[in-house]
Design a protein around this motif. Structure first.
Motif, PDB file in Angstrom:
ATOM      1  N   ARG A 184       0.837  -1.206   0.000  1.00  0.00           N
ATOM      2  CA  ARG A 184       0.000   0.000   0.000  1.00  0.00           C
ATOM      3  C   ARG A 184       0.869   1.253   0.000  1.00  0.00           C
ATOM      4  O   ARG A 184       0.575   2.223  -0.707  1.00  0.00           O
ATOM      5  N   TRP A 185       1.939   1.226   0.797  1.00  0.00           N
ATOM      6  CA  TRP A 185       2.812   2.397   0.872  1.00  0.00           C
ATOM      7  C   TRP A 185       3.449   2.688  -0.481  1.00  0.00           C
ATOM      8  O   TRP A 185       3.404   3.813  -0.959  1.00  0.00           O
ATOM      9  N   LEU A 186       4.033   1.670  -1.108  1.00  0.00           N
ATOM     10  CA  LEU A 186       4.716   1.914  -2.371  1.00  0.00           C
ATOM     11  C   LEU A 186       3.713   2.259  -3.471  1.00  0.00           C
ATOM     12  O   LEU A 186       3.970   3.144  -4.296  1.00  0.00           O
ATOM     13  N   ALA A 187       2.563   1.586  -3.502  1.00  0.00           N
ATOM     14  CA  ALA A 187       1.545   1.875  -4.509  1.00  0.00           C
ATOM     15  C   ALA A 187       1.031   3.311  -4.356  1.00  0.00           C
ATOM     16  O   ALA A 187       0.760   3.995  -5.350  1.00  0.00           O
ATOM     17  N   SER A 188       0.932   3.796  -3.116  1.00  0.00           N
ATOM     18  CA  SER A 188       0.426   5.152  -2.897  1.00  0.00           C
ATOM     19  C   SER A 188       1.409   6.215  -3.378  1.00  0.00           C
ATOM     20  O   SER A 188       1.030   7.355  -3.627  1.00  0.00           O
ATOM     21  N   ARG A 189       2.680   5.846  -3.500  1.00  0.00           N
ATOM     22  CA  ARG A 189       3.696   6.793  -3.952  1.00  0.00           C
ATOM     23  C   ARG A 189       3.980   6.658  -5.446  1.00  0.00           C
ATOM     24  O   ARG A 189       4.791   7.412  -5.998  1.00  0.00           O
ATOM     25  N   GLU A 190       3.326   5.730  -6.122  1.00  0.00           N
ATOM     26  CA  GLU A 190       3.705   5.395  -7.500  1.00  0.00           C
ATOM     27  C   GLU A 190       3.659   6.598  -8.440  1.00  0.00           C
ATOM     28  O   GLU A 190       4.609   6.851  -9.181  1.00  0.00           O
ATOM     29  N   GLU A 191       2.561   7.335  -8.422  1.00  0.00           N
ATOM     30  CA  GLU A 191       2.438   8.460  -9.360  1.00  0.00           C
ATOM     31  C   GLU A 191       3.523   9.508  -9.110  1.00  0.00           C
ATOM     32  O   GLU A 191       4.106  10.057 -10.056  1.00  0.00           O
ATOM     33  N   LEU A 192       3.807   9.783  -7.845  1.00  0.00           N
ATOM     34  CA  LEU A 192       4.846  10.753  -7.514  1.00  0.00           C
ATOM     35  C   LEU A 192       6.223  10.241  -7.936  1.00  0.00           C
ATOM     36  O   LEU A 192       7.066  11.004  -8.423  1.00  0.00           O
ATOM     37  N   ILE A 193       6.468   8.944  -7.735  1.00  0.00           N
ATOM     38  CA  ILE A 193       7.757   8.364  -8.114  1.00  0.00           C
ATOM     39  C   ILE A 193       7.935   8.423  -9.626  1.00  0.00           C
ATOM     40  O   ILE A 193       9.000   8.793 -10.134  1.00  0.00           O
ATOM     41  N   VAL A 194       6.888   8.058 -10.367  1.00  0.00           N
ATOM     42  CA  VAL A 194       6.967   8.086 -11.824  1.00  0.00           C
ATOM     43  C   VAL A 194       7.226   9.502 -12.315  1.00  0.00           C
ATOM     44  O   VAL A 194       8.085   9.737 -13.175  1.00  0.00           O
ATOM     45  N   ALA A 195       6.496  10.464 -11.750  1.00  0.00           N
ATOM     46  CA  ALA A 195       6.678  11.863 -12.166  1.00  0.00           C
ATOM     47  C   ALA A 195       8.097  12.338 -11.865  1.00  0.00           C
ATOM     48  O   ALA A 195       8.726  13.022 -12.689  1.00  0.00           O
ATOM     49  N   GLU A 196       8.620  11.985 -10.701  1.00  0.00           N
ATOM     50  CA  GLU A 196       9.981  12.390 -10.330  1.00  0.00           C
ATOM     51  C   GLU A 196      11.003  11.699 -11.237  1.00  0.00           C
ATOM     52  O   GLU A 196      11.991  12.324 -11.660  1.00  0.00           O
ATOM     53  N   ALA A 197      10.787  10.427 -11.569  1.00  0.00           N
ATOM     54  CA  ALA A 197      11.711   9.718 -12.450  1.00  0.00           C
ATOM     55  C   ALA A 197      11.728  10.335 -13.844  1.00  0.00           C
ATOM     56  O   ALA A 197      12.785  10.511 -14.447  1.00  0.00           O
ATOM     57  N   VAL A 198      10.549  10.680 -14.349  1.00  0.00           N
ATOM     58  CA  VAL A 198      10.459  11.318 -15.662  1.00  0.00           C
ATOM     59  C   VAL A 198      11.166  12.669 -15.630  1.00  0.00           C
ATOM     60  O   VAL A 198      11.906  13.029 -16.572  1.00  0.00           O
ATOM     61  N   ARG A 199      10.949  13.432 -14.552  1.00  0.00           N
ATOM     62  CA  ARG A 199      11.596  14.736 -14.432  1.00  0.00           C
ATOM     63  C   ARG A 199      13.121  14.609 -14.435  1.00  0.00           C
ATOM     64  O   ARG A 199      13.826  15.345 -15.129  1.00  0.00           O
ATOM     65  N   GLN A 200      13.622  13.640 -13.679  1.00  0.00           N
ATOM     66  CA  GLN A 200      15.074  13.462 -13.598  1.00  0.00           C
ATOM     67  C   GLN A 200      15.664  12.956 -14.905  1.00  0.00           C
ATOM     68  O   GLN A 200      16.736  13.376 -15.310  1.00  0.00           O
ATOM     69  N   ARG A 201      14.936  12.063 -15.566  1.00  0.00           N
ATOM     70  CA  ARG A 201      15.475  11.441 -16.779  1.00  0.00           C
ATOM     71  C   ARG A 201      15.366  12.352 -17.999  1.00  0.00           C
ATOM     72  O   ARG A 201      16.286  12.428 -18.815  1.00  0.00           O
ATOM     73  N   LEU A 202      14.223  13.055 -18.108  1.00  0.00           N
ATOM     74  CA  LEU A 202      13.958  13.820 -19.312  1.00  0.00           C
ATOM     75  C   LEU A 202      14.051  15.327 -19.113  1.00  0.00           C
ATOM     76  O   LEU A 202      14.177  16.084 -20.084  1.00  0.00           O
ATOM     77  N   GLY A 203      13.914  15.758 -17.849  1.00  0.00           N
ATOM     78  CA  GLY A 203      13.858  17.195 -17.616  1.00  0.00           C
ATOM     79  C   GLY A 203      15.194  17.838 -17.480  1.00  0.00           C
ATOM     80  O   GLY A 203      15.339  19.041 -17.557  1.00  0.00           O
TER      81      GLY A 203
END
Length: 333
Positions: free
Chosen positions: A314-333
């Protein structure tokens, strides 16, 4: 026979343009330890991490071979377990002349360890009022900052696994020795299940008739579910049901694997602009596989055994959208 399989393994890496991980020297190990916070360093100081004669997954392999033998089962072919230093997959079985290679991704365990460490730094404490009810204090600025750091660390760990590949490149997060011990045990349980799943394909005869023509083993949806169940039973073989804590850790391994696999698939698809959910049409999703094993664990031990696993998921699933957004920002931004 092992020598023949090792030669096949090395030839596979050469064809892929890869090289096996070089064992850490004493100086490299000390440099890694120095980067850790003092209390975490205490936990790792006595672990045998400098045995240059052993492979990265030898301890897990020895445990599972002993379990398979104790259960009266036999492997149909000679097997070599080795590491695969590339993000192409988490783990795969491959038929080769003389037997079977089981390959586990070099950086998978370190990613899992970093994720479970972040769980420790994300936990909020609570107290009880005079009437016994739980009181959660208002979130402080320091706690909010720690939460943001946690999301960055999670994204860093996933990106290090997917796009940098080396076990030395993943970041570290601060944690105390007690939480490091739990993270280490959860990592061990997760990696053991991943390896047990591949051994289960052999035990169940899913490689029967597979050509040793340097191709990956293709598996059906039914075989995947069967290997999940058999692999989980291998992990739990001989477990003391009275030791509730260690039993909860053991069943958390498969659950963590599935939710992490879901997360890294999301990150890869978002960054590489792939349609979400792209997968082999005849393979079940991580969510389906997780649900099937959860039902089996509850049937075996009762709902209480899932408390730790359910909390982690539940903890990791609840953070998924934020983690994905942060990963995209770091990789592509």
């Amino acid at each position: 026979m092992t020598g023949d399989l090792r030669a096949e393994y090395q030839a596979l890496l050469r064809r892929k343009g890869l090289s096996p991980r070089r064992q850490l020297s004493a100086a490299e190990r000390q440099a890694w330890l120095t980067r850790l916070p003092a209390r975490e360093r205490e936990f790792f100081a006595d672990l045998p991490l400098t045995d240059d004669s052993s492979g990265l997954f030898d301890h897990l392999t020895d445990e599972l071979r002993a379990t398979i033998s104790a259960a009266g089962l036999a492997l149909p072919t000679a097997v070599l377990v080795a590491e695969y230093p590339h993000e192409e997959f988490n783990a795969r079985a491959r038929a080769v002349p003389g037997g079977t290679l089981i390959l586990l991704n070099t950086g998978f365990g370190l990613m899992v360890y970093e994720i479970t460490k972040v769980l420790g730094m994300s936990v909020r404490t609570f107290s009880r009022s005079a009437d016994g009810s739980i009181v959660i204090p208002e979130e402080t600025q320091a706690q909010r900052a720690r939460g943001q750091a946690a999301e960055q660390a999670l994204a860093n760990a996933v990106l290090a696994y997917l796009y940098r590949g080396g076990v030395r490149n993943a970041p570290t997060v601060p944690i105390d020795a007690e939480s490091a011990g739990l993270a280490w045990r959860l990592t061990h349980a997760t990696e053991k299940f991943v390896l047990a799943h591949e051994f289960a394909h052999l035990v169940e005869g899913h490689l029967a008739g597979a050509a040793d023509d340097h191709t990956w083993l293709n598996r059906t949806s039914e075989q995947e579910f069967q290997a999940d169940e058999t692999g989980a039973l291998l992990v739990l073989h001989g477990a003391d049901a009275a030791d509730v804590v260690m039993l909860m850790v053991a069943v958390s391994g498969p659950m963590l694997f599935f939710v992490i696999d879901h997360l890294i698939t999301r990150v890869r698809n978002e960054i590489d602009d792939l349609p979400f959910g792209v997968r082999d049409a005849d393979h079940p999703t991580s969510d389906e596989r997780s649900a099937a094993l959860r039902e089996m664990f509850i049937r075996m031990y009762g709902t209480h055994v899932m408390q730790l696993a359910d909390g982690l998921v539940r903890w990791l699933a609840s953070r998924e959208e934020l983690i994905v957004a942060e990963a995209v920002r770091q990789r592509l931004g």
